[in-house]
Design an enzyme around this catalytic site. Structure first.
Site, PDB file in Angstrom:
ATOM      1  N   LYS A  22       8.203   8.879 -56.596  1.00 26.78           N
ATOM      2  CA  LYS A  22       7.592   7.939 -57.559  1.00 26.78           C
ATOM      3  C   LYS A  22       8.440   7.865 -58.819  1.00 26.78           C
ATOM      4  CE  LYS A  22       4.162   9.481 -60.304  1.00 26.78           C
ATOM      5  NZ  LYS A  22       4.312   9.286 -61.770  1.00 26.78           N
ATOM      6  N   ARG A  93       2.227   3.950 -68.237  1.00 23.75           N
ATOM      7  CA  ARG A  93       3.147   4.127 -69.362  1.00 23.75           C
ATOM      8  C   ARG A  93       4.598   3.856 -68.956  1.00 23.75           C
ATOM      9  NH1 ARG A  93       4.474   7.707 -71.199  1.00 23.75           N
ATOM     10  NH2 ARG A  93       4.460   7.345 -73.417  1.00 23.75           N
ATOM     11  N   LEU A 126      11.954   8.044 -79.458  1.00 28.92           N
ATOM     12  CA  LEU A 126      13.369   8.292 -79.124  1.00 28.92           C
ATOM     13  C   LEU A 126      13.972   7.110 -78.363  1.00 28.92           C
ATOM     14  CD1 LEU A 126      13.043  12.058 -78.159  1.00 28.92           C
ATOM     15  CD2 LEU A 126      13.768  11.074 -80.342  1.00 28.92           C
ATOM     16  N   ASP A 308       5.620  18.987 -64.090  1.00 33.89           N
ATOM     17  CA  ASP A 308       4.822  18.285 -63.065  1.00 33.89           C
ATOM     18  C   ASP A 308       4.372  19.200 -61.941  1.00 33.89           C
ATOM     19  OD1 ASP A 308       6.549  15.060 -63.197  1.00 33.89           O
ATOM     20  OD2 ASP A 308       5.160  16.078 -64.547  1.00 33.89           O
TER      21      ASP A 308
HETATM   22  C1  EPZ Z   1       8.568  11.609 -67.155  1.00 35.78           C
HETATM   23  O1  EPZ Z   1       7.677  11.185 -68.184  1.00 35.78           O
HETATM   24  C2  EPZ Z   1       7.734  11.653 -65.881  1.00 35.78           C
HETATM   25  N1  EPZ Z   1       7.226  10.316 -65.579  1.00 35.78           N
HETATM   26  C3  EPZ Z   1       6.562  12.619 -66.066  1.00 35.78           C
HETATM   27  O2  EPZ Z   1       5.868  12.689 -64.822  1.00 35.78           O
HETATM   28  C4  EPZ Z   1       7.134  14.003 -66.396  1.00 35.78           C
HETATM   29  O3  EPZ Z   1       6.063  14.890 -66.627  1.00 35.78           O
HETATM   30  C5  EPZ Z   1       8.028  13.911 -67.641  1.00 35.78           C
HETATM   31  O4  EPZ Z   1       9.063  12.928 -67.430  1.00 35.78           O
HETATM   32  C6  EPZ Z   1       8.694  15.247 -67.970  1.00 35.78           C
HETATM   33  O5  EPZ Z   1       9.468  15.676 -66.882  1.00 35.78           O
HETATM   34  C7  EPZ Z   1       8.045   9.429 -64.955  1.00 35.78           C
HETATM   35  O6  EPZ Z   1       9.197   9.723 -64.666  1.00 35.78           O
HETATM   36  C8  EPZ Z   1       7.475   8.081 -64.639  1.00 35.78           C
HETATM   37  P1  EPZ Z   1       9.525  12.645 -71.413  1.00 35.78           P
HETATM   38  P2  EPZ Z   1       8.278  10.782 -69.648  1.00 35.78           P
HETATM   39  O7  EPZ Z   1       9.943  11.451 -72.178  1.00 35.78           O
HETATM   40  O8  EPZ Z   1       9.597  10.150 -69.471  1.00 35.78           O
HETATM   41  C9  EPZ Z   1       8.240  13.760 -75.829  1.00 35.78           C
HETATM   42  C10 EPZ Z   1       4.007  12.662 -63.404  1.00 35.78           C
HETATM   43  O9  EPZ Z   1       3.059  13.447 -63.319  1.00 35.78           O
HETATM   44  N2  EPZ Z   1       8.824  12.474 -76.230  1.00 35.78           N
HETATM   45  O10 EPZ Z   1      10.575  13.474 -70.729  1.00 35.78           O
HETATM   46  O11 EPZ Z   1       7.219  10.047 -70.376  1.00 35.78           O
HETATM   47  C11 EPZ Z   1       6.997  13.610 -74.976  1.00 35.78           C
HETATM   48  O12 EPZ Z   1       5.845  13.459 -75.788  1.00 35.78           O
HETATM   49  C12 EPZ Z   1       4.503  12.233 -64.771  1.00 35.78           C
HETATM   50  O13 EPZ Z   1       4.644  12.174 -62.432  1.00 35.78           O
HETATM   51  C13 EPZ Z   1       8.880  12.125 -77.579  1.00 35.78           C
HETATM   52  O14 EPZ Z   1       8.425  12.883 -78.438  1.00 35.78           O
HETATM   53  O15 EPZ Z   1       8.451  12.225 -70.301  1.00 35.78           O
HETATM   54  C14 EPZ Z   1       6.968  14.911 -74.198  1.00 35.78           C
HETATM   55  O16 EPZ Z   1       6.396  15.907 -75.019  1.00 35.78           O
HETATM   56  C15 EPZ Z   1       3.638  12.786 -65.903  1.00 35.78           C
HETATM   57  N3  EPZ Z   1       9.428  10.942 -77.945  1.00 35.78           N
HETATM   58  C16 EPZ Z   1       8.453  15.229 -74.010  1.00 35.78           C
HETATM   59  O17 EPZ Z   1       9.159  14.434 -74.953  1.00 35.78           O
HETATM   60  C17 EPZ Z   1       9.951  10.070 -77.016  1.00 35.78           C
HETATM   61  O18 EPZ Z   1      10.458   9.004 -77.414  1.00 35.78           O
HETATM   62  C18 EPZ Z   1       8.977  14.892 -72.629  1.00 35.78           C
HETATM   63  O19 EPZ Z   1       8.626  13.547 -72.358  1.00 35.78           O
HETATM   64  C19 EPZ Z   1       9.890  10.435 -75.653  1.00 35.78           C
HETATM   65  C20 EPZ Z   1       9.334  11.635 -75.276  1.00 35.78           C
END
Ligand code: EPZ
Length: 420
Positions: A22, A93, A126, A308
């Site tokens: 996914k 999202r 970011l 995850d």
């Molecule tokens: C991806 O989400 C995955 N989703 C998530 O999987 C996964 O848990 C996550 O990466 C971490 O590995 C998809 O790929 C569709 P991040 P994403 O940006 O990209 C903070 C599942 O269960 N952050 O790596 O949204 C954020 O709040 C889903 O399949 C900022 O602060 O995750 C988090 O604390 C859930 N500012 C951390 O970074 C930003 O601009 C990591 O988020 C972006 C992120």
């Protein structure tokens, strides 16, 4: 409202095939916006989130056809809208991933501001700062991100990400593909899904180097050709079934998967007493009838233990021998499943972002409610090892990320069925 009714107690046994990932299919589908040539994608999982992404692409003007071999034929040659609407973004999202491709190819994009979700606030600051570094102007107006590229398009830039972000890395990589000049992204995410996206883009004639490391170098090109691509296997689905087999003291063989994409998870399962073997595209796990031993883990960006998989290992620890400490460092509210597990007789105490889990021999079936995708998976695992019946409500969360979960678990001998 669909529910899953599970009668626990049977060790999982048998073999299943793992679906496409996914979290790789979603960015790759967004990346089809980068080219006007036809693209054919195989191994795209049949999931609610994928359907939502296809709906979103459709409302931008993208043509999508499912062929007789279940491959997706995508045609982004006639884009007639640059707006990702609220009613779709609010349900998924990952819709934010169309921002980079639309902006770099058309110079403009309007994406409804994604809200938070059960596991956290999920900001996208970011993503936006990186696009601004490439020359974009970003306004937030009426709940929408209004992004515009300078005349002449986005320009290559040197971006150092304040923190590791998977989606941010993907959005900025895609934006850089058609930018003028070279973009370097430092402190980039290293997840296998990032590598899959880069491989897809390079198949279409893009120039992305360094995927899988913390520094990406993307040389902008004038345009991309078409092509065909097979999405990688889902490492989190793989880990979920392995965790379920470990918790139920079972013996399973998982096919069409890649053991190299979840090494940190396999190491933890071995520490829990699992006997693992693997080949190029398969993994087998055998508990030899033994109860798992509790493990300690701390989530962190790849290649460390994936957030995850945290909820699934928490469920395994709930019935393991000993006490395990699970620390969640990525999302601020991703230990929520512990409350429902305690309602099933688990013994879990929370200290900040750490769950201290003292294993019990057996859980007790109960009606429980899913709250997010991976928390729901942990409740299914708990139901598989509980005495009596467990009724998991709000399983639309599960359908977002697990293809045919009850059929696959039935194939492994579980007493589980979907009831309306
Ligand atoms: C991806 O989400 C995955 N989703 C998530 O999987 C996964 O848990 C996550 O990466 C971490 O590995 C998809 O790929 C569709 P991040 P994403 O940006 O990209 C903070 C599942 O269960 N952050 O790596 O949204 C954020 O709040 C889903 O399949 C900022 O602060 O995750 C988090 O604390 C859930 N500012 C951390 O970074 C930003 O601009 C990591 O988020 C972006 C992120």
């Amino acid at each position: 409202m669909n529910k899953l009714l599970i009668r626990g107690g049977a060790p999982l046994a048998g073999e299943i095939r793992i679906s496409g990932a996914k979290n790789s299919a979603l960015p790759i589908l967004a990346a089809t916006l980068l080219t006007e040539q036809p693209v054919i994608l195989s191994s795209v999982p049949h999931l609610h989130d994928i359907t939502t992404m296809l709906e979103l692409l459709g409302c931008l003007g993208v043509g999508v056809v499912l062929d007789e071999k279940m491959r997706l034929e995508v045609d982004a040659s006639k884009i007639d809208s640059l707006v990702a609407p609220y009613d779709l973004v609010k349900t998924m999202r990952a819709s934010i991933l169309v921002l980079g491709p639309l902006l770099t190819r058309f110079g403009e994009a309007h994406v409804s501001f994604p809200g938070g979700c059960a596991i956290g606030s999920r900001p996208v600051d970011l993503h936006l700062r990186g696009l601004e570094a490439m020359g974009a102007t970003i306004d937030i107006d009426g709940g929408y991100i209004r992004a515009r590229a300078p005349s002449g398009g986005l320009k290559g830039s040197h971006i150092l990400l304040d923190m590791v972000t998977v989606g941010g890395t993907e959005n900025l990589m895609m934006a850089a593909v058609l930018a003028r000049g070279t973009t370097v992204i430092e402190n980039a995410a290293r997840e296998p899904e990032i590598v899959d996206l880069a491989n897809f883009i390079n198949t279409l004639g893009g120039d992305v180097e360094g995927a899988g490391t913390d520094t990406l170098t993307i040389r902008g090109v004038a345009g991309l050709r078409g092509g065909s691509y097979r999405v990688m296997s889902d490492r989190i689905e793989t880990g979920t079934y392995l965790a379920a087999a470990a918790a139920t003291r079972g013996r399973v063989l998982l096919k069409d998967t890649d053991p190299h994409t979840l090494e940190s998870v396999l190491l933890k399962l071995e520490k829990a007493g699992a006997h693992l073997s693997s080949g190029k595209d398969w993994i087998s796990l055998d508990m030899r009838g033994n109860r798992p031993r509790a493990v300690n883990l701390r989530t962190a960006p790849y290649p460390a233990f994936p957030t995850d998989m945290q909820a699934q290992l928490t469920a395994m620890n709930a019935v393991a021998e000993g006490t395990g400490r699970v620390t969640e460092t990525i999302f601020e509210n991703r230990l929520i499943q512990t409350h429902e597990l305690n309602r099933m007789g688990a013994n879990i105490a929370l200290e900040g972002n750490t769950a201290i889990i003292t294993g019990v021999e057996r859980l007790k079936g109960a009606p429980v409610m899913a709250s997010d995708l991976r928390a729901s998976a942990s409740l299914v695992i708990a139901g598989l090892v509980a005495e009596g019946e467990t009724l998991v409500d709000r399983i639309y969360h599960i359908d977002r990320g697990y293809e045919c979960i009850e059929e696959k678990l039935q194939q492994l001998g579980a007493d589980i069925r979907r009831i309306v």
